[in-house]
Enzyme design. Structure first.
Site, PDB file in Angstrom:
ATOM      1  N   TRP A   1       0.852  -1.103  -0.117  1.00  0.00           N
ATOM      2  CA  TRP A   1      -0.078   0.153   0.127  1.00  0.00           C
ATOM      3  C   TRP A   1       0.884   1.218  -0.039  1.00  0.00           C
ATOM      4  O   TRP A   1       1.769   1.346   0.859  1.00  0.00           O
ATOM      5  CB  TRP A   1      -0.814   0.097   1.221  1.00  0.00           C
TER       6      TRP A   1
ATOM      7  N   GLU B   1      -2.941  -2.995  -2.697  1.00  0.00           N
ATOM      8  CA  GLU B   1      -4.213  -2.193  -1.894  1.00  0.00           C
ATOM      9  C   GLU B   1      -4.484  -0.840  -2.632  1.00  0.00           C
ATOM     10  O   GLU B   1      -3.735  -0.013  -2.345  1.00  0.00           O
ATOM     11  CB  GLU B   1      -3.842  -2.273  -0.503  1.00  0.00           C
TER      12      GLU B   1
ATOM     13  N   LYS C   1      -7.028   2.399  -3.011  1.00  0.00           N
ATOM     14  CA  LYS C   1      -7.789   3.484  -2.027  1.00  0.00           C
ATOM     15  C   LYS C   1      -8.293   4.569  -2.799  1.00  0.00           C
ATOM     16  O   LYS C   1      -8.008   4.911  -3.874  1.00  0.00           O
ATOM     17  CB  LYS C   1      -6.510   3.947  -1.000  1.00  0.00           C
TER      18      LYS C   1
ATOM     19  N   ASP D   1      -9.537  -3.020   1.352  1.00  0.00           N
ATOM     20  CA  ASP D   1      -9.727  -2.575   2.544  1.00  0.00           C
ATOM     21  C   ASP D   1     -11.397  -2.052   2.688  1.00  0.00           C
ATOM     22  O   ASP D   1     -11.579  -1.177   1.877  1.00  0.00           O
ATOM     23  CB  ASP D   1      -8.843  -1.623   2.804  1.00  0.00           C
TER      24      ASP D   1
ATOM     25  N   HIS E   1     -11.819   1.628   1.951  1.00  0.00           N
ATOM     26  CA  HIS E   1     -11.251   2.376   0.843  1.00  0.00           C
ATOM     27  C   HIS E   1     -12.011   2.654  -0.260  1.00  0.00           C
ATOM     28  O   HIS E   1     -11.583   2.737  -1.599  1.00  0.00           O
ATOM     29  CB  HIS E   1      -9.914   1.639   0.467  1.00  0.00           C
TER      30      HIS E   1
ATOM     31  N   HIS F   1      -8.958  -6.432   3.997  1.00  0.00           N
ATOM     32  CA  HIS F   1      -8.470  -5.540   5.420  1.00  0.00           C
ATOM     33  C   HIS F   1      -9.859  -5.322   6.003  1.00  0.00           C
ATOM     34  O   HIS F   1     -10.337  -4.300   5.489  1.00  0.00           O
ATOM     35  CB  HIS F   1      -7.472  -4.220   4.882  1.00  0.00           C
TER      36      HIS F   1
ATOM     37  N   ASP G   1     -11.891   7.064   6.082  1.00  0.00           N
ATOM     38  CA  ASP G   1     -11.160   5.686   6.255  1.00  0.00           C
ATOM     39  C   ASP G   1     -10.650   5.704   7.716  1.00  0.00           C
ATOM     40  O   ASP G   1      -9.459   5.793   7.789  1.00  0.00           O
ATOM     41  CB  ASP G   1     -10.108   5.725   5.197  1.00  0.00           C
TER      42      ASP G   1
ATOM     43  N   ASP H   1     -10.730   3.523  10.230  1.00  0.00           N
ATOM     44  CA  ASP H   1      -9.930   2.656  10.774  1.00  0.00           C
ATOM     45  C   ASP H   1     -10.418   2.508  12.406  1.00  0.00           C
ATOM     46  O   ASP H   1      -9.511   2.094  13.096  1.00  0.00           O
ATOM     47  CB  ASP H   1      -8.503   2.667  10.552  1.00  0.00           C
TER      48      ASP H   1
ATOM     49  N   ASP I   1      -7.451  -4.437   9.738  1.00  0.00           N
ATOM     50  CA  ASP I   1      -6.671  -3.111   9.416  1.00  0.00           C
ATOM     51  C   ASP I   1      -7.448  -2.023  10.237  1.00  0.00           C
ATOM     52  O   ASP I   1      -8.329  -1.431   9.873  1.00  0.00           O
ATOM     53  CB  ASP I   1      -6.437  -2.828   8.276  1.00  0.00           C
TER      54      ASP I   1
HETATM   55  C1  RNT Z   1      -3.830   2.691   4.418  1.00  0.00           C
HETATM   56  C2  RNT Z   1      -4.017   1.329   4.498  1.00  0.00           C
HETATM   57  C3  RNT Z   1      -3.091   0.322   4.970  1.00  0.00           C
HETATM   58  C4  RNT Z   1      -2.603   0.714   6.166  1.00  0.00           C
HETATM   59  C5  RNT Z   1      -1.578  -0.245   6.908  1.00  0.00           C
HETATM   60  C6  RNT Z   1      -0.851   0.366   8.102  1.00  0.00           C
HETATM   61  O1  RNT Z   1      -5.025   3.699   4.287  1.00  0.00           O
HETATM   62  O2  RNT Z   1      -5.270   0.815   4.718  1.00  0.00           O
HETATM   63  O3  RNT Z   1      -3.092  -0.936   4.713  1.00  0.00           O
HETATM   64  O4  RNT Z   1      -3.546   0.997   7.079  1.00  0.00           O
HETATM   65  O5  RNT Z   1      -0.781  -0.434   5.848  1.00  0.00           O
HETATM   66 ZN    ZN Z   2      -5.762  -1.282   4.550  1.00  0.00          ZN
END
Ligand code: RNT
Ligand code: ZN
Length: 420
Positions: A186, A227, A229, A260, A263, A287, A295, A297, A327
């Site tokens: 990523w 990955e 985004k 993810d 994302h 993720h 995003d 998290d 994640d």
């Molecule tokens: C960032 C991505 C990525 C990170 C990690 C730390 O937007 O989601 O995967 O969160 O690699």
């Molecule tokens: Zn991620």
């Protein structure tokens, strides 16, 4: 609840599920084998051990200052041990390159398997697999939020070398542990405001990735994933590694696509995408996360989307093609609790998915009996899955119900509160 009662309640639930053609003992054995890859970075707010006081950059952000975060590899492993002791079934650990251990500073393009030997020893002892990530953020050469797509040849080359070195580390994990390490790339690359040339950075990224994956590595040891985004903080207008970019890349290069949950556009969900991409990519890395407005998290809940993701994996029979990673990073609550809540929720969702009478539901659909499909799906929701969950936890020797919280509180008093 007393163990005797958990067993009694389980016995009743077992009968009830058997009436629907579900063997709960077989379901629990199956659940044992579904690995969830816990991300190491929930334990220290994505700081790592390279320059642990440096700022977190790359468009991601951790908020909160709950005391007791892990400051050393020993503390982090101790915390992961604690969290893992509270979660039933198979687990893996997902590491980032910044979690290396070295006496001298090592630049990112110089990382080697030996910098992760303590992690490998730890993983061997615990019998867990390791996954890996190059860290293309929180570094002076990522200050522009451009890495693998940078127009400066030297900077771009540095990040290419970091990812190449990371593949060697990842391969060494697979060799040492006998289970392939999924290495996810990523990058934060993008622009805050409207770019004039949207194509060239993407072309450079494609070429950089080709350089990175050019050396073949046995799939028994290492798997490449990319990955996408939608946007990051500071890269609101343009993200180089967009969904279309990586979908095309993963498909044409026959590597894994990482999706993810945070994302995509807020009206899009990963659960809806799994069955689409499965026609084109051989394997997927997830993720699992929880975006709130962006995003963000947040800790994974047992909510509709987590459940829908689990259902898609089970209904689609994708267990051997989907790698489940987590994640999220919340620094406003006890970090071990964050891991425990999020990971247990992923496992609960998988259990509920395994308890579904999938064949019967699919048949109703094929018969165009949408009345039964809806009725059965809704009745499912109140079947006593939680009795199976409690028994599962008890029989796998992890705390039942909220008992884990007392253990986390005790650990906080005895261990975390003594940390700097
Ligand atoms: C960032 C991505 C990525 C990170 C990690 C730390 O937007 O989601 O995967 O969160 O690699
Ligand atoms: Zn991620």
């Amino acid at each position: 609840m007393k163990p005797k009662h958990i067993e009694t309640v389980y016995g009743i639930a077992k009968e009830q599920f058997a009436e629907h053609g579900i063997d709960t003992d077989a379901v629990m054995s199956k659940l044992d084998t579904i690995a969830v890859s816990m991300h190491c970075w929930q334990g220290d707010d994505v700081a790592g051990f390279e320059a642990p006081d440096g700022p977190l950059t790359g468009g991601i952000q951790v908020t909160g200052n709950y005391p007791g975060k892990a400051n050393t590899p020993q503390e982090l492993r101790q915390d992961i041990d604690k969290a893992m002791s509270l979660i039933p079934g198979d687990l893996r650990l997902n590491l980032h390159a910044i979690y290396l251990e070295a006496d001298q500073p090592v630049d990112r393009n110089e990382i080697k398997p030996e910098h992760f030997s303590n992690w490998v020893e730890w993983a061997k002892a615990k019998n867990v697999g390791l996954d890996f990530n190059p860290s293309c953020f929180s570094h002076p050469l990522s200050a522009d939020n451009l890495t693998l797509s940078h127009h400066n040849d030297e900077i771009r080359q540095f990040w290419i070398e970091h990812c190449q070195a990371s593949r060697k580390v990842s391969e060494s994990f697979g060799q040492a542990l006998g289970t392939p390490s999924v290495m996810n790339i990523w990058i934060p690359d993008g622009y805050k405001d409207l770019p004039v040339d949207r194509f060239s950075p993407r072309e450079r990224l494609m070429n950089s990735l080709d350089e990175i994956i050019k050396e073949p590595i046995s799939r028994d040891h290492h798997l490449d994933a990319v990955e996408s985004k939608l946007f990051g903080i500071g890269t609101e207008a343009y993200t180089v590694g967009s969904n279309e970019f990586y979908m095309g890349y993963a498909t044409t290069r026959d590597i894994l696509l990482c999706m993810d949950a945070g994302h995509y556009h807020p009206t899009e969900v990963v659960s809806e995408k799994i069955s689409a991409v499965m026609n084109y990519v051989r394997e997927v890395l997830l993720h699992v996360s929880r975006p709130i407005r962006w995003d963000s998290d947040h800790v994974v809940l047992l909510d509709d989307e987590t459940q829908a993701i689990a259902n898609e994996i089970i209904r689609g029979n994708f267990l051997n093609r989907v790698h489940i990673g987590l994640d999220f990073f919340d620094a406003s609550i006890n970090r071990i609790a964050a891991w425990t809540i999020g990971t247990r929720n992923m496992k609960k969702a998988l259990l509920k998915a395994l308890l579904e009478p999938v064949d019967r539901l699919k048949q109703a659909e094929l018969d165009s009996d949408f009345t039964s499909r809806l009725a059965l799906l809704e009745e499912q929701k109140s079947l006593p899955w939680n009795a199976v969950w409690d028994y599962y936890c008890m029989s796998r020797d992890v705390p039942v119900g909220e008992q884990w919280l007392q253990e986390v509180k005790q650990y906080e008093r005895e261990v975390l509160s003594n940390r700097a």
